[in-house]
Enzyme design. Structure first.
Site, PDB file in Angstrom:
ATOM      1  N   GLU A 282      -4.687  -7.429   4.734  1.00 24.98           N
ATOM      2  CA  GLU A 282      -3.857  -6.328   5.238  1.00 24.98           C
ATOM      3  C   GLU A 282      -3.072  -6.810   6.457  1.00 24.98           C
ATOM      4  OE1 GLU A 282      -6.096  -3.047   6.871  1.00 24.98           O
ATOM      5  OE2 GLU A 282      -4.518  -1.620   6.393  1.00 24.98           O
TER       6      GLU A 282
ATOM      7  N   ARG B 237     -13.924  -5.094   2.731  1.00 23.21           N
ATOM      8  CA  ARG B 237     -12.869  -4.709   3.675  1.00 23.21           C
ATOM      9  C   ARG B 237     -13.194  -4.988   5.137  1.00 23.21           C
ATOM     10  NH1 ARG B 237      -8.278  -4.213   4.049  1.00 23.21           N
ATOM     11  NH2 ARG B 237      -7.912  -2.138   4.828  1.00 23.21           N
TER      12      ARG B 237
ATOM     13  N   HIS C 285      -9.413   6.716   2.252  1.00 20.90           N
ATOM     14  CA  HIS C 285      -9.916   6.977   3.604  1.00 20.90           C
ATOM     15  C   HIS C 285     -11.139   7.901   3.608  1.00 20.90           C
ATOM     16  CE1 HIS C 285      -8.829   6.624   8.006  1.00 20.90           C
ATOM     17  NE2 HIS C 285      -8.473   5.461   7.529  1.00 20.90           N
TER      18      HIS C 285
ATOM     19  N   ARG D 107       0.856  -1.188   0.000  1.00 21.50           N
ATOM     20  CA  ARG D 107       0.000   0.000   0.000  1.00 21.50           C
ATOM     21  C   ARG D 107       0.892   1.237   0.000  1.00 21.50           C
ATOM     22  NH1 ARG D 107      -4.078   2.163   4.771  1.00 21.50           N
ATOM     23  NH2 ARG D 107      -2.185   3.231   5.440  1.00 21.50           N
TER      24      ARG D 107
ATOM     25  N   GLU E 239     -14.335  -1.033   5.720  1.00 19.63           N
ATOM     26  CA  GLU E 239     -13.737  -1.231   7.053  1.00 19.63           C
ATOM     27  C   GLU E 239     -14.592  -0.629   8.161  1.00 19.63           C
ATOM     28  OE1 GLU E 239      -9.922   0.686   6.317  1.00 19.63           O
ATOM     29  OE2 GLU E 239     -10.446   2.287   7.699  1.00 19.63           O
TER      30      GLU E 239
ATOM     31  N   ASP F  77      -5.191   3.835  -0.060  1.00 23.33           N
ATOM     32  CA  ASP F  77      -6.359   4.069   0.799  1.00 23.33           C
ATOM     33  C   ASP F  77      -6.726   5.555   0.751  1.00 23.33           C
ATOM     34  OD1 ASP F  77      -8.317   4.083   2.743  1.00 23.33           O
ATOM     35  OD2 ASP F  77      -7.138   2.953   4.215  1.00 23.33           O
TER      36      ASP F  77
ATOM     37  N   TRP G 262     -12.196  12.058   8.070  1.00 24.73           N
ATOM     38  CA  TRP G 262     -10.773  11.766   8.295  1.00 24.73           C
ATOM     39  C   TRP G 262     -10.386  10.491   7.574  1.00 24.73           C
ATOM     40  CZ3 TRP G 262      -8.198   7.731  11.044  1.00 24.73           C
ATOM     41  CH2 TRP G 262      -6.786   7.893  11.060  1.00 24.73           C
TER      42      TRP G 262
ATOM     43  N   TYR H 224      -3.341  11.254   6.946  1.00 22.61           N
ATOM     44  CA  TYR H 224      -3.522   9.824   7.214  1.00 22.61           C
ATOM     45  C   TYR H 224      -2.470   8.966   6.498  1.00 22.61           C
ATOM     46  CZ  TYR H 224      -5.048   5.079   6.901  1.00 22.61           C
ATOM     47  OH  TYR H 224      -5.051   3.718   6.957  1.00 22.61           O
TER      48      TYR H 224
ATOM     49  N   GLU I  11      -9.033   2.098  -2.113  1.00 26.84           N
ATOM     50  CA  GLU I  11      -9.839   1.756  -0.934  1.00 26.84           C
ATOM     51  C   GLU I  11     -10.659   2.942  -0.431  1.00 26.84           C
ATOM     52  OE1 GLU I  11      -7.410   0.170   2.182  1.00 26.84           O
ATOM     53  OE2 GLU I  11      -8.900   0.569   3.728  1.00 26.84           O
TER      54      GLU I  11
HETATM   55  O1  EZ4 Z   1      -7.590   4.134   9.794  1.00 33.61           O
HETATM   56  O2  EZ4 Z   1      -8.020   1.036  11.492  1.00 33.61           O
HETATM   57  O3  EZ4 Z   1      -6.908   0.444   5.924  1.00 33.61           O
HETATM   58  N1  EZ4 Z   1      -6.683   0.731   7.043  1.00 33.61           N
HETATM   59  C1  EZ4 Z   1      -7.141   1.812   7.690  1.00 33.61           C
HETATM   60  C2  EZ4 Z   1      -6.828   1.933   9.154  1.00 33.61           C
HETATM   61  C3  EZ4 Z   1      -7.869   2.768   9.903  1.00 33.61           C
HETATM   62  C4  EZ4 Z   1      -7.854   2.406  11.363  1.00 33.61           C
HETATM   63  C5  EZ4 Z   1      -8.962   3.133  12.122  1.00 33.61           C
HETATM   64  O4  EZ4 Z   1      -9.097   2.594  13.396  1.00 33.61           O
HETATM   65  O5  EZ4 Z   1      -7.798   2.633   7.075  1.00 33.61           O
HETATM   66  O6  EZ4 Z   1      -5.548   2.481   9.320  1.00 33.61           O
HETATM   67 CO    CO Z   2      -8.527   1.749   5.253  1.00 32.41          CO
END
Ligand code: EZ4
Ligand code: CO
Length: 410
Positions: free
Chosen positions: A347, A291, A220, A147, A270, A218, A410, A159, A244
């Protein structure tokens, strides 16, 4: 086989974990993970105050009935706290059943469908040289899929970037995004800057590392559907394994727009906690990878059903494996990964030495592949004495604001 005791252990060997320990009348102990990053004590209370009193005296072998009893019996369905608590019970009961059978859990799920579980690791950098070093370090450790997260010029810490630290915290940022601090730290986000910069990063990585290495990214949850479509299209030349969480998918229909515009494979879920969250996404084949973590989606029982449903539509697994899943939750995912046919990728963020000390485990990472091991049950236990040395500490994930101060995903 009656349950005679159930206890919740909150421990913080570098980060907080919530673990359920169920004991049967024969003295068999099973473990389940109920860790919910930044809301740990809510799950601990849900379990201690509302679930443990219902477990004592029940037959430990009746996993499906216990799951339905907790899910339907609460009247209030779904939600991350509820589903993490139910997951902890479900996984602990599967652990017990497999120990009693004398078999590693994956054998009860149908046996191994592969010899090893392909894992991906997290490379990141504040600039290209730092990112390239991080990719090389992961390749040296054996990772065969990586990743890629990059800082964005003009923005501070964002992030997934490893080398930086945020105010109120220490240590590598990608190693543990939650900061031990009484309130969340704040970051600044600029979508235009990100959309402009990211394709240049992937172009540089492909030029340096060639076309073969599977690369993931990702987003996010930060983009609108049309922004996500634009990013997916601009990353197509770099042949991503997946993009992702490109947009928050509470509105599942929004993925139709993204899908219509790009062939970049999509992974989502997720923060989901039920098969219902995926219904449109899977039925309309709007995503490629699921996920969910076992810990946040009600345990092994519903995850098995979710993957079997996904298999009908050629959608594969991509189980969430950050450090906020404990080794207990990680092992539960690995047994599923090994058993199901429609496995995609797993992951993997290794836990700290302190965490591994508290959770002795049989699973291994060798030459890029994970394996749950051959110990009967889950193959992970909790060292209660070691756990007691690490009391709970408040820790929260950061929050995000746009440049004008508006709160952003976030
Ligand atoms: O930000 O699990 O793909 N992984 C992620 C993680 C999430 C955390 C949040 O608790 O996006 O790093
Ligand atoms: Co993620």
């Amino acid at each position: 086989m009656r349950i005679v005791n159930a206890e919740v252990v909150v421990t913080s060997p570098g980060r907080n974990f919530v673990t359920l320990e169920i004991t049967t009348e024969d003295g068999v102990r099973g473990y389940g993970d109920g860790t919910l990053n930044g809301r740990e004590l809510a799950v601990a209370s849900y379990l201690t105050d509302h679930v443990v009193p219902l477990l004592v005296g029940r037959d430990a072998h009746q996993i499906e009935d216990t799951w339905q009893y907790l899910h339907r019996g609460a009247y209030w369905r779904r939600g991350p706290v509820t589903m993490a608590a139910i997951a902890a019970v479900d996984v602990a009961l599967w652990d017990i059943k497999a120990q009693v059978a004398g078999l590693p859990l994956y054998q009860l799920l149908g046996g191994a469908s592969r010899t090893g579980i392909r894992a991906y690791g997290h490379a990141s950098g504040r600039d290209l040289p730092e990112l390239f070093d991080s990719i090389r370090a992961h390749l040296d450790e054996g990772y065969k899929s990586i990743r890629i997260q990059s800082a964005v010029p003009g923005l501070g810490t964002i992030y997934g970037i490893g080398a930086g630290t945020t105010t109120g915290g220490t240590g590598r940022y990608d190693y543990e995004p939650a900061r031990r601090h009484p309130v969340p730290t704040e970051e600044v986000w600029d979508t235009r800057a990100y959309l402009r910069h990211l394709p240049t990063v992937f172009e540089a990585v492909r030029n340096e590392f060639g076309p073969e290495l599977p690369l993931l990214h990702d987003v996010h949850h930060r983009l609108t559907p049309i922004q996500a479509a634009k990013l997916g299209r601009s990353l197509e030349p770099y042949d991503l394994f997946w993009m992702e969480d490109c947009t928050p998918a509470e509105n599942q229909e929004s993925l139709r727009l993204v899908r219509h515009h790009t062939t970049t494979p999509l992974a989502i879920g997720e923060v989901f906690n039920s098969v219902v969250d995926y219904q449109t996404l899977i039925r309309e084949q709007l995503i490629d990878y699921v996920r969910s973590a076992v810990t946040h989606t009600g345990g092994i029982s519903p995850m098995r059903k979710l993957f079997d449903y996904a298999a009908l539509y050629q959608v594969k697994s991509g189980i969430h494996g950050p450090t906020d899943i404990s080794p207990v939750g990680m092992a539960a995912g690995l047994h599923l990964d090994l058993a199901i046919h429609n496995f995609g990728i797993q992951e993997f963020m290794p836990h700290s030495a302190e965490t591994y000390q508290v959770f002795p485990h049989a699973y291994t990472f060798t030459d890029g592949y994970l394996h749950p091991g051959e110990t009967p049950g889950l193959g992970v236990t909790l060292d209660r004495e070691a756990a007691a040395a690490f009391p709970y500490e408040p820790a929260y994930l950061p929050v995000n604001r746009l440049r004008d101060g508006t709160m952003h995903d976030w």
